[in-house]
Design a protein around this motif. Sequence first.
Motif, short mmCIF file in Angstrom:
data_model
loop_
_atom_site.label_atom_id
_atom_site.label_comp_id
_atom_site.label_asym_id
_atom_site.label_seq_id
_atom_site.Cartn_x
_atom_site.Cartn_y
_atom_site.Cartn_z
N MET A 78 0.83 -1.21 0.00
CA MET A 78 0.00 0.00 0.00
C MET A 78 0.87 1.26 0.00
O MET A 78 0.53 2.24 -0.65
CB MET A 78 -0.94 0.00 1.20
CG MET A 78 -2.05 -1.01 1.09
SD MET A 78 -3.32 -0.82 2.35
CE MET A 78 -2.39 -1.11 3.83
N HIS A 79 1.96 1.23 0.73
CA HIS A 79 2.88 2.37 0.77
C HIS A 79 3.48 2.64 -0.61
O HIS A 79 3.54 3.79 -1.05
CB HIS A 79 3.99 2.09 1.79
CG HIS A 79 5.08 3.10 1.82
ND1 HIS A 79 4.89 4.40 2.23
CD2 HIS A 79 6.40 3.00 1.49
CE1 HIS A 79 6.05 5.05 2.15
NE2 HIS A 79 6.96 4.22 1.71
N LEU A 80 3.88 1.60 -1.29
CA LEU A 80 4.49 1.75 -2.61
C LEU A 80 3.45 2.14 -3.67
O LEU A 80 3.79 2.82 -4.64
CB LEU A 80 5.20 0.46 -3.02
CG LEU A 80 6.42 0.11 -2.18
CD1 LEU A 80 6.93 -1.27 -2.55
CD2 LEU A 80 7.52 1.16 -2.34
N ALA A 81 2.21 1.71 -3.48
CA ALA A 81 1.16 1.98 -4.47
C ALA A 81 0.65 3.41 -4.41
O ALA A 81 0.09 3.90 -5.39
CB ALA A 81 -0.01 1.01 -4.27
N SER A 82 0.84 4.09 -3.29
CA SER A 82 0.29 5.43 -3.15
C SER A 82 1.26 6.32 -2.39
O SER A 82 1.58 6.04 -1.24
CB SER A 82 -1.05 5.37 -2.39
OG SER A 82 -1.47 6.66 -2.07
N LYS A 83 1.69 7.37 -3.01
CA LYS A 83 2.60 8.31 -2.36
C LYS A 83 1.91 9.07 -1.23
O LYS A 83 2.53 9.48 -0.27
CB LYS A 83 3.15 9.32 -3.38
CG LYS A 83 4.02 8.68 -4.42
CD LYS A 83 5.30 8.19 -3.80
CE LYS A 83 6.19 7.61 -4.88
NZ LYS A 83 7.26 6.82 -4.36
N GLN A 84 0.60 9.28 -1.32
CA GLN A 84 -0.13 10.02 -0.29
C GLN A 84 -0.80 9.11 0.73
O GLN A 84 -1.43 9.60 1.66
CB GLN A 84 -1.20 10.90 -0.96
CG GLN A 84 -0.64 11.91 -1.93
CD GLN A 84 0.30 12.90 -1.26
OE1 GLN A 84 0.05 13.34 -0.15
NE2 GLN A 84 1.38 13.24 -1.93
#
Length: 162
Positions: A78-84
């Motif tokens: 999830m961290h890698l999939a979304s910068k925000q």
Amino acid sequence: MSFHSASVAIVHLALLGIGVWLIVIDARTHRLPNRIVLPTLGALVLLVLIEAIATGAADRMLRSLLGALALGAFYAVMHLASKQGMGGGDVKLAAVIGLVLAWHGWQTLVLGAAAAFLLGALYALVLMLLRRADRSTRIAFGPWMIIGAALAIALTRYTGLW
């Protein structure tokens, strides 16, 4: 009360204190400091290894380590999939929470992980209904991870409801 039961109670009380500390920090700063999260993870891994040696419960140790890896990896994706979206602190905290919840059992891990998202979503919806937030508002997720984990442990271990 056996030595093992007393040890488990002491560790849970210590984790409760660390959890409250992290909730306050994350709510105020949107950060989960490495200086708190990483030593907690290291100490928990050591405790799980010591427990496995002392009790012969290698299955619980393996489940705990796999839980840390699984929940940490899920949050890392999830961290890698979304910068925000999820921050790096959330990923590290997920490993801590995954280890603790899986120590109690797979059911506790799934319940705690799901509770974090449910509680976080409800909080965000309430803020949006009160017009105190919109879709771009950053919300600290660490508190919901910790509260969800505590609720899952309480439901599965101490109340017998689950």
